[in-house]
Design a protein around this motif. Structure first.
Motif, PDB file in Angstrom:
ATOM      1  N   GLY A  66       0.817  -1.212   0.000  1.00 38.27           N
ATOM      2  CA  GLY A  66       0.000   0.000   0.000  1.00 38.27           C
ATOM      3  C   GLY A  66       0.849   1.261   0.000  1.00 38.27           C
ATOM      4  N   LEU A  67       1.918   1.274   0.800  1.00 38.27           N
ATOM      5  CA  LEU A  67       2.813   2.429   0.826  1.00 38.27           C
ATOM      6  C   LEU A  67       3.491   2.632  -0.526  1.00 38.27           C
ATOM      7  CD1 LEU A  67       4.401   1.954   4.360  1.00 38.27           C
ATOM      8  CD2 LEU A  67       2.909   3.825   3.628  1.00 38.27           C
ATOM      9  N   ALA A  68       3.873   1.535  -1.176  1.00 34.69           N
ATOM     10  CA  ALA A  68       4.492   1.647  -2.500  1.00 34.69           C
ATOM     11  C   ALA A  68       3.501   2.207  -3.521  1.00 34.69           C
ATOM     12  CB  ALA A  68       5.018   0.285  -2.952  1.00 34.69           C
ATOM     13  N   LEU A  69       2.247   1.783  -3.449  1.00 33.00           N
ATOM     14  CA  LEU A  69       1.238   2.317  -4.374  1.00 33.00           C
ATOM     15  C   LEU A  69       1.004   3.807  -4.143  1.00 33.00           C
ATOM     16  CD1 LEU A  69      -1.466  -0.495  -4.599  1.00 33.00           C
ATOM     17  CD2 LEU A  69       0.317   0.090  -6.238  1.00 33.00           C
ATOM     18  N   LEU A  72       3.742   5.551  -5.841  1.00 30.28           N
ATOM     19  CA  LEU A  72       3.499   5.599  -7.283  1.00 30.28           C
ATOM     20  C   LEU A  72       2.511   6.704  -7.638  1.00 30.28           C
ATOM     21  CD1 LEU A  72       3.275   1.891  -8.526  1.00 30.28           C
ATOM     22  CD2 LEU A  72       4.939   3.610  -9.187  1.00 30.28           C
ATOM     23  N   GLN A  73       1.444   6.834  -6.866  1.00 29.83           N
ATOM     24  CA  GLN A  73       0.451   7.877  -7.128  1.00 29.83           C
ATOM     25  C   GLN A  73       1.047   9.269  -6.987  1.00 29.83           C
ATOM     26  OE1 GLN A  73      -2.839   7.146  -4.496  1.00 29.83           O
ATOM     27  NE2 GLN A  73      -3.882   5.852  -6.000  1.00 29.83           N
ATOM     28  N   LYS A  74       1.969   9.417  -6.052  1.00 26.03           N
ATOM     29  CA  LYS A  74       2.603  10.714  -5.826  1.00 26.03           C
ATOM     30  C   LYS A  74       3.805  10.934  -6.747  1.00 26.03           C
ATOM     31  CE  LYS A  74       1.134  11.275  -1.064  1.00 26.03           C
ATOM     32  NZ  LYS A  74       1.551  11.526   0.312  1.00 26.03           N
ATOM     33  N   GLU A  75       3.986  10.029  -7.706  1.00 26.92           N
ATOM     34  CA  GLU A  75       5.062  10.075  -8.688  1.00 26.92           C
ATOM     35  C   GLU A  75       6.444  10.045  -8.038  1.00 26.92           C
ATOM     36  OE1 GLU A  75       4.307  13.311 -11.376  1.00 26.92           O
ATOM     37  OE2 GLU A  75       2.395  12.438 -12.016  1.00 26.92           O
ATOM     38  N   GLN A  76       6.563   9.307  -6.958  1.00 18.34           N
ATOM     39  CA  GLN A  76       7.838   9.071  -6.294  1.00 18.34           C
ATOM     40  C   GLN A  76       8.278   7.661  -6.690  1.00 18.34           C
ATOM     41  OE1 GLN A  76       6.688   9.656  -2.224  1.00 18.34           O
ATOM     42  NE2 GLN A  76       6.846  11.886  -2.364  1.00 18.34           N
ATOM     43  N   TYR A  77       8.819   7.563  -7.898  1.00 18.40           N
ATOM     44  CA  TYR A  77       9.033   6.258  -8.511  1.00 18.40           C
ATOM     45  C   TYR A  77      10.197   5.479  -7.907  1.00 18.40           C
ATOM     46  CZ  TYR A  77       5.794   8.259 -11.825  1.00 18.40           C
ATOM     47  OH  TYR A  77       4.696   8.844 -12.389  1.00 18.40           O
ATOM     48  N   GLU A  78      11.278   6.147  -7.542  1.00 17.59           N
ATOM     49  CA  GLU A  78      12.411   5.409  -6.978  1.00 17.59           C
ATOM     50  C   GLU A  78      12.081   4.768  -5.631  1.00 17.59           C
ATOM     51  OE1 GLU A  78      16.416   6.840  -7.341  1.00 17.59           O
ATOM     52  OE2 GLU A  78      15.778   8.176  -8.965  1.00 17.59           O
ATOM     53  N   PRO A  79      11.465   5.503  -4.683  1.00 16.50           N
ATOM     54  CA  PRO A  79      11.092   4.830  -3.428  1.00 16.50           C
ATOM     55  C   PRO A  79      10.080   3.707  -3.653  1.00 16.50           C
ATOM     56  CG  PRO A  79      10.906   7.221  -3.185  1.00 16.50           C
ATOM     57  CD  PRO A  79      11.202   6.938  -4.618  1.00 16.50           C
ATOM     58  N   ALA A  80       9.165   3.913  -4.598  1.00 16.69           N
ATOM     59  CA  ALA A  80       8.184   2.869  -4.901  1.00 16.69           C
ATOM     60  C   ALA A  80       8.879   1.636  -5.447  1.00 16.69           C
ATOM     61  CB  ALA A  80       7.153   3.379  -5.904  1.00 16.69           C
ATOM     62  N   ARG A  81       9.807   1.840  -6.385  1.00 15.82           N
ATOM     63  CA  ARG A  81      10.535   0.709  -6.970  1.00 15.82           C
ATOM     64  C   ARG A  81      11.316  -0.043  -5.903  1.00 15.82           C
ATOM     65  NH1 ARG A  81      15.362   1.882 -11.019  1.00 15.82           N
ATOM     66  NH2 ARG A  81      16.124   2.755  -9.084  1.00 15.82           N
ATOM     67  N   ASP A  82      11.999   0.687  -5.026  1.00 18.75           N
ATOM     68  CA  ASP A  82      12.782   0.041  -3.974  1.00 18.75           C
ATOM     69  C   ASP A  82      11.889  -0.758  -3.023  1.00 18.75           C
ATOM     70  OD1 ASP A  82      15.015   1.202  -5.129  1.00 18.75           O
ATOM     71  OD2 ASP A  82      15.097   2.853  -3.671  1.00 18.75           O
ATOM     72  N   ALA A  83      10.752  -0.186  -2.664  1.00 18.64           N
ATOM     73  CA  ALA A  83       9.829  -0.881  -1.756  1.00 18.64           C
ATOM     74  C   ALA A  83       9.263  -2.135  -2.403  1.00 18.64           C
ATOM     75  CB  ALA A  83       8.703   0.059  -1.336  1.00 18.64           C
ATOM     76  N   GLU A  99       0.170  -8.332  -9.002  1.00 19.90           N
ATOM     77  CA  GLU A  99      -0.036  -6.902  -8.919  1.00 19.90           C
ATOM     78  C   GLU A  99       1.234  -6.182  -8.492  1.00 19.90           C
ATOM     79  OE1 GLU A  99      -2.090  -9.161  -7.640  1.00 19.90           O
ATOM     80  OE2 GLU A  99      -4.099  -8.728  -8.344  1.00 19.90           O
ATOM     81  N   VAL A 100       2.008  -6.808  -7.624  1.00 17.78           N
ATOM     82  CA  VAL A 100       3.266  -6.217  -7.180  1.00 17.78           C
ATOM     83  C   VAL A 100       4.219  -6.110  -8.366  1.00 17.78           C
ATOM     84  CG1 VAL A 100       5.279  -6.563  -5.705  1.00 17.78           C
ATOM     85  CG2 VAL A 100       3.010  -7.005  -4.803  1.00 17.78           C
ATOM     86  N   HIS A 101       4.311  -7.158  -9.156  1.00 17.18           N
ATOM     87  CA  HIS A 101       5.192  -7.132 -10.327  1.00 17.18           C
ATOM     88  C   HIS A 101       4.705  -6.115 -11.354  1.00 17.18           C
ATOM     89  CE1 HIS A 101       7.975 -10.345  -9.332  1.00 17.18           C
ATOM     90  NE2 HIS A 101       6.946 -10.970  -8.779  1.00 17.18           N
ATOM     91  N   PHE A 102       3.410  -5.978 -11.508  1.00 17.25           N
ATOM     92  CA  PHE A 102       2.859  -4.988 -12.430  1.00 17.25           C
ATOM     93  C   PHE A 102       3.212  -3.573 -11.961  1.00 17.25           C
ATOM     94  CE2 PHE A 102      -0.598  -2.189 -13.869  1.00 17.25           C
ATOM     95  CZ  PHE A 102      -0.437  -2.338 -15.239  1.00 17.25           C
ATOM     96  N   GLY A 105       6.762  -2.893 -12.619  1.00 16.48           N
ATOM     97  CA  GLY A 105       6.941  -2.584 -14.035  1.00 16.48           C
ATOM     98  C   GLY A 105       6.543  -1.151 -14.352  1.00 16.48           C
ATOM     99  N   GLN A 106       5.481  -0.666 -13.731  1.00 17.02           N
ATOM    100  CA  GLN A 106       5.059   0.717 -13.941  1.00 17.02           C
ATOM    101  C   GLN A 106       6.132   1.688 -13.436  1.00 17.02           C
ATOM    102  OE1 GLN A 106       1.300   0.642 -11.815  1.00 17.02           O
ATOM    103  NE2 GLN A 106       0.218   1.044 -13.746  1.00 17.02           N
ATOM    104  N   ALA A 107       6.671   1.426 -12.258  1.00 15.02           N
ATOM    105  CA  ALA A 107       7.714   2.297 -11.699  1.00 15.02           C
ATOM    106  C   ALA A 107       8.947   2.284 -12.585  1.00 15.02           C
ATOM    107  CB  ALA A 107       8.063   1.853 -10.275  1.00 15.02           C
ATOM    108  N   ASN A 108       9.356   1.100 -13.018  1.00 10.92           N
ATOM    109  CA  ASN A 108      10.528   1.003 -13.891  1.00 10.92           C
ATOM    110  C   ASN A 108      10.304   1.728 -15.209  1.00 10.92           C
ATOM    111  OD1 ASN A 108      12.267  -0.408 -12.215  1.00 10.92           O
ATOM    112  ND2 ASN A 108      11.489  -2.393 -12.864  1.00 10.92           N
ATOM    113  N   GLU A 109       9.113   1.584 -15.768  1.00 13.29           N
ATOM    114  CA  GLU A 109       8.817   2.230 -17.046  1.00 13.29           C
ATOM    115  C   GLU A 109       8.872   3.750 -16.914  1.00 13.29           C
ATOM    116  OE1 GLU A 109       6.392   4.077 -20.120  1.00 13.29           O
ATOM    117  OE2 GLU A 109       5.671   3.838 -18.084  1.00 13.29           O
ATOM    118  N   ARG A 110       8.312   4.289 -15.836  1.00 15.13           N
ATOM    119  CA  ARG A 110       8.353   5.739 -15.621  1.00 15.13           C
ATOM    120  C   ARG A 110       9.776   6.220 -15.405  1.00 15.13           C
ATOM    121  NH1 ARG A 110       3.378   8.685 -15.455  1.00 15.13           N
ATOM    122  NH2 ARG A 110       1.868   7.098 -16.008  1.00 15.13           N
TER     123      ARG A 110
END
Length: 122
Positions: A66-69, A72-83, A99-102, A105-110
């Motif tokens: 949930g924290l990682a999502l 992602l919503q706040k466009e903080q992609y590096e912390p999301a990817r690490d989490a 869903e976690v892998h998806f 993938g979204q964080a990596n793509e951004r």
């Protein structure tokens, strides 16, 4: 500041949290309720409280997800990817694994589109 109406389910969860503050499950469930209501600040508060309990359970994995999502919503992609990477390493049988892998993938793509990656390893 506008008053937020608390539902009956939320009241039950708040009572369960007060009764047993060391159980991460009601904290996570309440976090998901607020996440579904598009209230990321409240959701983050409950997910963080659950994650701080340091219990080795799926509820903690759910809180981390949930924290990682929220990141992602706040466009903080590096912390999301690490989490998300840590979540996959620590909880390989996590119930929301696809869903976690998806989300990863979204964080990596951004990150790939918005930054200059130096190697394929990143």
């Amino acid at each position: 500041m506008a008053k937020v109406k608390v539902t009956r389910e939320q009241k039950k969860l708040l009572k369960a949290i007060k009764k047993n503050p060391q159980d991460p499950a009601p904290l996570v469930e309440l976090g998901w309720m607020y996440f579904d209501q598009h209230n990321p600040n409240e959701a983050k508060q409950y997910f963080t409280r659950a994650a701080e309990l340091q219990s080795n359970s799926l509820a903690i994995a759910d809180a981390s997800y949930g924290l990682a999502l929220i990141n992602l919503q706040k466009e903080q992609y590096e912390p999301a990817r690490d989490a998300l990477r840590e979540l996959i390493r620590e909880y390989p049988n996590f119930q929301k694994r696809s869903e976690v892998h998806f989300a990863l993938g979204q964080a990596n793509e951004r990150l790939w589109r918005n930054t200059n990656w130096q190697s394929e390893k990143e």
